[in-house]
Design a protein around this motif. Structure first.
Motif, PDB file in Angstrom:
ATOM      1  N   GLU A 214       0.840  -1.202   0.000  1.00  0.00           N
ATOM      2  CA  GLU A 214       0.000   0.000   0.000  1.00  0.00           C
ATOM      3  C   GLU A 214       0.865   1.239   0.000  1.00  0.00           C
ATOM      4  O   GLU A 214       0.527   2.254  -0.630  1.00  0.00           O
ATOM      5  N   ALA A 215       2.019   1.167   0.646  1.00  0.00           N
ATOM      6  CA  ALA A 215       2.919   2.313   0.630  1.00  0.00           C
ATOM      7  C   ALA A 215       3.403   2.579  -0.788  1.00  0.00           C
ATOM      8  O   ALA A 215       3.494   3.730  -1.225  1.00  0.00           O
ATOM      9  N   ILE A 216       3.704   1.495  -1.521  1.00  0.00           N
ATOM     10  CA  ILE A 216       4.167   1.668  -2.900  1.00  0.00           C
ATOM     11  C   ILE A 216       3.050   2.241  -3.775  1.00  0.00           C
ATOM     12  O   ILE A 216       3.286   3.121  -4.596  1.00  0.00           O
ATOM     13  N   SER A 217       1.811   1.770  -3.554  1.00  0.00           N
ATOM     14  CA  SER A 217       0.690   2.332  -4.311  1.00  0.00           C
ATOM     15  C   SER A 217       0.578   3.822  -4.047  1.00  0.00           C
ATOM     16  O   SER A 217       0.271   4.603  -4.953  1.00  0.00           O
ATOM     17  N   LEU A 218       0.809   4.212  -2.818  1.00  0.00           N
ATOM     18  CA  LEU A 218       0.751   5.629  -2.462  1.00  0.00           C
ATOM     19  C   LEU A 218       1.771   6.408  -3.286  1.00  0.00           C
ATOM     20  O   LEU A 218       1.466   7.452  -3.872  1.00  0.00           O
ATOM     21  N   LEU A 219       3.011   5.861  -3.349  1.00  0.00           N
ATOM     22  CA  LEU A 219       4.061   6.534  -4.119  1.00  0.00           C
ATOM     23  C   LEU A 219       3.644   6.677  -5.573  1.00  0.00           C
ATOM     24  O   LEU A 219       3.809   7.731  -6.180  1.00  0.00           O
ATOM     25  N   GLU A 220       3.075   5.629  -6.126  1.00  0.00           N
ATOM     26  CA  GLU A 220       2.678   5.669  -7.527  1.00  0.00           C
ATOM     27  C   GLU A 220       1.602   6.725  -7.763  1.00  0.00           C
ATOM     28  O   GLU A 220       1.613   7.429  -8.768  1.00  0.00           O
ATOM     29  N   LEU A 221       0.698   6.817  -6.799  1.00  0.00           N
ATOM     30  CA  LEU A 221      -0.367   7.804  -6.914  1.00  0.00           C
ATOM     31  C   LEU A 221       0.201   9.219  -6.864  1.00  0.00           C
ATOM     32  O   LEU A 221      -0.196  10.102  -7.627  1.00  0.00           O
ATOM     33  N   ILE A 222       1.181   9.428  -5.989  1.00  0.00           N
ATOM     34  CA  ILE A 222       1.798  10.757  -5.902  1.00  0.00           C
ATOM     35  C   ILE A 222       2.482  11.088  -7.230  1.00  0.00           C
ATOM     36  O   ILE A 222       2.368  12.207  -7.735  1.00  0.00           O
ATOM     37  N   ALA A 223       3.175  10.086  -7.787  1.00  0.00           N
ATOM     38  CA  ALA A 223       3.862  10.315  -9.062  1.00  0.00           C
ATOM     39  C   ALA A 223       2.864  10.695 -10.145  1.00  0.00           C
ATOM     40  O   ALA A 223       3.086  11.622 -10.928  1.00  0.00           O
ATOM     41  N   GLU A 224       1.734  10.011 -10.181  1.00  0.00           N
ATOM     42  CA  GLU A 224       0.686  10.331 -11.155  1.00  0.00           C
ATOM     43  C   GLU A 224       0.202  11.758 -11.021  1.00  0.00           C
ATOM     44  O   GLU A 224      -0.152  12.402 -12.001  1.00  0.00           O
ATOM     45  N   GLN A 225       0.173  12.239  -9.793  1.00  0.00           N
ATOM     46  CA  GLN A 225      -0.334  13.587  -9.532  1.00  0.00           C
ATOM     47  C   GLN A 225       0.756  14.640  -9.731  1.00  0.00           C
ATOM     48  O   GLN A 225       0.589  15.784  -9.329  1.00  0.00           O
ATOM     49  N   GLY A 226       1.887  14.244 -10.285  1.00  0.00           N
ATOM     50  CA  GLY A 226       2.927  15.215 -10.577  1.00  0.00           C
ATOM     51  C   GLY A 226       4.000  15.305  -9.510  1.00  0.00           C
ATOM     52  O   GLY A 226       4.838  16.185  -9.541  1.00  0.00           O
TER      53      GLY A 226
ATOM     54  N   VAL B  95       9.928   9.976   0.232  1.00  0.00           N
ATOM     55  CA  VAL B  95       9.124  11.196   0.136  1.00  0.00           C
ATOM     56  C   VAL B  95       9.620  12.202   1.161  1.00  0.00           C
ATOM     57  O   VAL B  95      10.374  11.879   2.075  1.00  0.00           O
ATOM     58  N   ASP B  96       9.171  13.430   0.965  1.00  0.00           N
ATOM     59  CA  ASP B  96       9.436  14.485   1.913  1.00  0.00           C
ATOM     60  C   ASP B  96       8.076  15.035   2.303  1.00  0.00           C
ATOM     61  O   ASP B  96       7.137  15.012   1.502  1.00  0.00           O
TER      62      ASP B  96
ATOM     63  N   ASP C 176      14.110  12.614  -5.021  1.00  0.00           N
ATOM     64  CA  ASP C 176      14.753  12.059  -6.219  1.00  0.00           C
ATOM     65  C   ASP C 176      14.768  10.547  -6.150  1.00  0.00           C
ATOM     66  O   ASP C 176      14.479   9.859  -7.130  1.00  0.00           O
ATOM     67  N   LEU C 177      15.106  10.053  -4.957  1.00  0.00           N
ATOM     68  CA  LEU C 177      15.118   8.603  -4.772  1.00  0.00           C
ATOM     69  C   LEU C 177      13.737   8.023  -5.046  1.00  0.00           C
ATOM     70  O   LEU C 177      13.591   6.997  -5.711  1.00  0.00           O
ATOM     71  N   GLY C 178      12.729   8.730  -4.542  1.00  0.00           N
ATOM     72  CA  GLY C 178      11.349   8.303  -4.743  1.00  0.00           C
ATOM     73  C   GLY C 178      11.001   8.212  -6.224  1.00  0.00           C
ATOM     74  O   GLY C 178      10.363   7.262  -6.669  1.00  0.00           O
ATOM     75  N   ARG C 179      11.461   9.220  -7.012  1.00  0.00           N
ATOM     76  CA  ARG C 179      11.183   9.210  -8.446  1.00  0.00           C
ATOM     77  C   ARG C 179      11.865   8.019  -9.123  1.00  0.00           C
ATOM     78  O   ARG C 179      11.279   7.330  -9.951  1.00  0.00           O
ATOM     79  N   ARG C 180      13.136   7.818  -8.718  1.00  0.00           N
ATOM     80  CA  ARG C 180      13.843   6.677  -9.315  1.00  0.00           C
ATOM     81  C   ARG C 180      13.165   5.363  -8.922  1.00  0.00           C
ATOM     82  O   ARG C 180      13.068   4.428  -9.713  1.00  0.00           O
ATOM     83  N   PHE C 181      12.708   5.327  -7.694  1.00  0.00           N
ATOM     84  CA  PHE C 181      12.037   4.128  -7.182  1.00  0.00           C
ATOM     85  C   PHE C 181      10.816   3.793  -8.037  1.00  0.00           C
ATOM     86  O   PHE C 181      10.610   2.647  -8.440  1.00  0.00           O
TER      87      PHE C 181
END
Lengths: 428, 585
Positions: A281-293, A325-326, A336-341
């Motif tokens: 679920e944490a990874i899904s959260l990251l993906e959702l944030i990425a989708e939102q820019g 994330v921050d 940046d790490l999050g984006r690469r992730f």
């Protein structure tokens, strides 16, 4: 104004089955005055339900006093009725028989009992459903019966224990509005309401005073006086301002923006556990944030995921531990790490998590513990007391299981369910 | 991540277990010493008429006996279940009793109990009647009590909070919450208990000891008389009467009661009982073996959900300063009371233990080493027979059960039949099996294995059937899509899926087999006695010859072995199966 109910210096702790004693409430002072809606707002595990049960006299606090009109309370509170989250209706009794349950014990005549039932059924809008059984009713209607049962007792304090949380958004909204109308109309003996919830919107739309609770252990973080006139417009700027304030407090409680300054050499010496969230679920959260820019307001995210804001905060906290994330103020943004992730495939992700996990203090300590074990295999049941010593205020099973889960995902620890052994996987 | 922990927990022998063992030893002592006093010649010989009209009367008598015993069991079970669920003090005492009580082969106590009660009521049949009813009660009470207890423990906390807030009295809580919540499990367990009762009834009604026959008029004694006379027609009529009684009860009593009890089910609860009624019940019943760990899990989830303290009443930490005076006093008084109660109980336990074991020691002192050897050897032989019976039953019942369970159509056909067969008391068929082998010149030592198979095979069949009928369609589909052959289907899907159910079947069957061994190893036919070496025949013979030291020693050894097997082998297998192979729905 004279106080109806008071808690003075209340502490409460309970035993986990593992033998660990968890402090649920610490040094709680609280008072309830007439004509107010008092809201206890907090994440799950902050002890707000325990607090409610202490007020209702259902449990005795480990320490401290409960006062009813200034006198110590040592039985079930005769002034309180409760509406429960899952309504607690007896499925084999009809609507009116369910409502009659408590009324009959008041020693009224049959005619009076019938009169009262008729009155509350009228009040909550259950006409025509008197002889229906709970299973024939929708969730919202069931909760009306729960409310009617509580009102029929004609007590001065009504406690709502997450009473709207199990309902869908629209139904909850409607029921809240009706309850408010009922309370404002003063048609009942009802003086004050105590509402326990984790929903910030709900707290602001109903509460005249909001107490925010923090976890580990449950203490009051903040008391907010909410003078907005009823009925409240959720779209108004003033309403939003109060909501934002509370979000700030909650975020600050769970993910402090400015932790105390620690010298760089000791930066990882404070032991922090991974919050109890699933890796996926944490990874899904990251993906959702990425989708939102790459940058989202935590609150928007919660409504998008239609999940609890506090849970989103926990997920954000977990991913922040791994530097993915921050969280400046109410925002969550990818590092940046999050984006690469996010761009990486599953093996690259695992590698990144693996590298990050090695920097976590709790993981390092756990590694040392495993290495000191016989054949470098640590038994789950032996890890438990160690964890308890390390983090005495947290639920050790939850912390350990979460650590193992994240460790398994990043292939840093392994766990054999048959033998109950934890071992080092790719930490070489 | 809870598997290994649970297994460890389950194998721990608690202090309460030891207490229960002491009480059991006391019961053995009491039964044997009362029996010892019996010196009279028993003269209440009842003549049994093998006519059809008389058979009706006998059926009615047996029926009444069964009902009386059931009513006693039911009331006592409600009391015990309620006490255990409501008071942690009683919980500690009652739960081990339920666990051990259901696994002890009570039939071993029959001869001693009969003699003991006859010595109290030497001139009337009332001694026999009481013994009969007592034994039936001890066979019926455990599962009802446990079902009630478990159901009370599962009632969500909020209902009691509602009751407390509404100031309901204990009695109206019992009527309005406790009983309705438990209606369905109580109905199903009553069905099982009555069925179990027939087993004991048919054995207890007629009993031959040392050439003398003890009997009270009823279906069981009718059967034994028919056997004695070798009257084939009467034998079949007796079986038919029993069958009719069971079918009538099923249609007239149980089906209405069970469908009525559905009224009290809680909304979201799936009605599994209707799908695989009797069978899933047997399954759950033996889950009593797991109560410690499930209790812990239960508590844990409750704690998580409600943030409720586990020990509300226990005096917690040092709180002297801020506590109001009266509360502090209450705490002290409570803890003092609790303490005294515990100490008293412990002291009582010690006195009881010393006295009992002292007495028992003196009782068994005259036994020679070779007699002890004989007991051990007999126990081993019976164990082997039961083991063999389980293997034989498994060989046919496992595949057949799986095949029936896989087809919903076959399952629907077999369900009602199963419910009835399961209720039929197997001792009534034992003599027929014996005769069959006797005519083939096979010794009872071998044929008793098959007699045990008659009783135990059904449990394995039912449980396996229940297991395979619950294999999910998704699993079957995925195996089909992967084009796996039949070998893989059996090896990777069917057998692992039914394994937990098979273990349950074994446990239930073995429990029944120890009881049945008392009857299976010692048979009378046509005025002749046939025995083979085994703990069942040792017990029966010891009573017949009045060898009380041998009787008490044999009883103790058998009870010890059975409890030990339950606590170790079965419990371990059960946990292993539950944690490894249980498909989570």
């Amino acid at each position: 104004m004279d106080k109806i109910l008071e808690l003075k210096g209340v502490h409460h702790s309970y035993l986990m089955s593992s033998g660990q004693r968890i402090r649920a409430l610490q040094n709680i002072d609280l008072s309830l005055v007439p004509d107010e809606i008092l809201v206890l707002l907090g994440p799950s595990g902050s002890g707000k339900s325990t607090c409610l049960r202490i007020l209702a006299g259902l449990i005795q606090p480990t320490q401290g006093n409960v006062l009813l009109h200034g006198r110590p309370l040592d039985t079930t509170n005769p002034e309180v009725s409760i509406v429960f989250q899952n309504n607690a209706l007896l499925p084999w009794l009809s609507v009116s028989a369910n409502i009659a349950l408590g009324v009959r014990s008041l020693g009224l005549s049959e005619a009076d009992v019938a009169e009262r039932i008729k009155k509350v059924i009228d009040l909550v809008g259950l006409e025509g459903f008197e002889e229906a059984y709970p299973r024939e009713l929708s969730g919202g209607m069931k909760q009306r019966v729960g409310l009617a049962r509580a009102l029929a007792m004609e007590r001065s304090v009504l406690c709502l224990d997450e009473a709207f949380s199990a309902l869908d958004v629209l139904t909850a909204e409607g029921l809240r509005r009706e309850l408010l109308k009922l309370w404002l109309s003063k048609k009942t003996k009802l003086q004050s309401i105590i509402l326990v919830t984790h929903n910030v919107q709900e707290a602001v739309s109903l509460g005249s005073r909001i107490l925010v609770l923090a976890t580990n252990p449950g203490t009051f973080k903040l008391s907010i006086k909410n003078d907005l006139p009823y009925p409240r417009d959720e779209k108004s700027a003033a309403f939003k301002a109060v909501v934002d304030d509370i979000h700030d407090v909650l975020t600050e409680t769970i993910i402090p923006d400015t932790p105390e300054w620690t010298p760089p050499t000791l930066i990882h010496s404070t032991i922090e556990s991974i919050p109890a969230v699933q890796v996926n679920e944490a990874i899904s959260l990251l993906e959702l944030i990425a989708e939102q820019g790459g940058r989202v307001k935590g609150f928007d995210l919660a409504s998008r995921l239609s999940c609890d804001y506090l849970h989103v905060l926990l997920m954000a906290k977990a991913t922040e531990l791994f530097d993915l994330v921050d969280t400046p103020r109410n925002d969550i943004l990818l590092t940046d790490l999050g984006r690469r992730f996010i761009k990486g495939d599953i093996n690259e992700r695992k590698k990144m998590l693996n590298a990050q996990m090695r920097t976590l203090r709790i993981a390092q300590l756990f590694k040392d513990k495993i290495e000191s074990a016989n054949e470098k295999k640590l038994l789950w049941k032996d890890a438990l007391p160690w964890m308890q010593e390390l983090l005495p205020n947290e639920k050790n099973e939850e912390v350990l299981d979460t650590l193992i889960q994240w460790g398994r995902y990043s292939e840093i620890f392994g766990y054999n369910d048959d033998t109950g052994e934890i071992y080092l996987d790719q930490w070489i | 991540m809870f598997s290994t922990r649970d297994i460890f927990k389950a194998r721990k022998v608690t202090r309460a277990d030891i207490f229960v063992i002491v009480v059991l030893a006391t019961i053995i002592l009491a039964v044997v010493t009362t029996a010892q006093r019996w010196t009279h010649h028993y003269q209440q010989e009842v003549t049994i008429n093998l006519g059809v009209n008389a058979l009706l009367g006998y059926s009615a008598l047996s029926f009444i006996r069964g009902i009386v015993a059931y009513l006693i069991s039911f009331s006592l079970a409600l009391l015990f279940g309620w006490l255990a669920a409501r008071s942690s003090f009683w919980e500690q005492i009652i739960l081990p009793f339920l666990d051990i009580g259901q696994s002890v082969p009570v039939l071993g106590f029959l001869p001693g109990l009969v003699l003991g009660l006859i010595s109290i009521f030497p001139t009337y049949n009332i001694g026999l009647e009481i013994a009969c009813i007592l034994l039936i009660v001890t066979s019926q009470i455990w599962n009802i009590a446990f079902a009630f207890y478990a159901s009370l423990k599962n009632i969500p906390q909020e209902f009691y909070e509602v009751a407390k807030i509404s100031r309901l009295s204990y009695f109206s809580r019992f009527l309005k919450i406790d009983l309705p919540f438990s209606a369905t499990p109580l109905a199903w367990n009553s069905l099982v208990s009555i069925a179990g009762g027939w087993f004991f009834l048919t054995v207890c009604e007629s009993f031959q000891l040392n050439g003398q026959s003890f009997r009270i008029p009823g279906l069981g004694s009718y059967m034994s008389e028919a056997l004695n006379q070798g009257n084939q027609q009467a034998i079949w009529m007796g079986i038919a009467a029993m069958m009719v009684l069971i079918i009538l009860l099923d249609f007239i009593v149980w089906r209405p009661i069970i469908s009525w009890s559905q009224k009290f089910r809680v909304d979201d609860q799936p009605i599994n009982d209707m799908d695989v009624p009797f069978v899933s019940l047997l399954y759950r019943q033996s889950q009593i073996a797991e109560y410690f760990s499930s209790l812990m899990r239960d508590l844990k989830s409750k704690l998580r959900r409600y943030e409720k303290p586990e020990e509300e009443k226990a005096p917690v930490e040092t709180t002297t300063q801020t506590l109001p005076l009266n509360t502090e006093k209450k705490f002290k008084l409570n803890s003092l009371l609790l303490h005294t109660r515990k100490t008293l109980l412990l002291a009582l336990g010690f006195v009881l233990a010393f006295w009992t074991f002292g007495k028992l020691y003196r009782l068994v002192e005259p036994l020679t080493w070779s007699e002890w050897g004989l007991i051990g050897y007999s126990c081993f032989l019976t164990f082997c027979r039961i083991f063999a019976a389980l293997i034989l039953s498994t060989i046919w019942a496992l595949p057949v059960g799986i095949l029936i369970g896989l087809s919903p159509k076959l399952t629907r056909i077999f369900q009602p039949i199963i419910q009835i067969i399961a209720s039929f008391p197997s001792p009534m068929i034992f003599p027929l099996v014996f005769l069959l082998f006797y005519k083939m010149n096979i010794h009872l030592g071998i044929s008793s294995v098959f007699i045990l198979v008659v009783g135990s095979q059904w449990y394995i069949l039912f449980n396996v059937l229940a297991g395979s009928s619950q294999i999910s369609q998704q699993h079957k589909d995925s195996f089909h899509l992967m084009k796996l052959n039949w070998k893989d289907h059996w090896k990777r899907l069917y057998l692992p899926s039914v394994f937990p159910y098979l273990v349950t079947g074994w446990i239930t069957a073995a429990g029944g087999a120890w009881n049945a061994s008392i009857v299976a190893e010692y048979l009378e036919y046509g005025g002749k006695t046939y025995t083979c070496n085994g703990i069942g025949s040792v017990i029966t013979l010891a009573t017949g010859t009045g060898n009380f030291p041998l009787l008490s020693a044999a009883l103790m050894v058998m009870v010890g072995v059975v409890v030990l097997l339950n606590r170790s082998v079965w419990k371990f297998l059960f946990h292993y199966a539950e944690t490894r192979f249980k498909v989570e729905v």
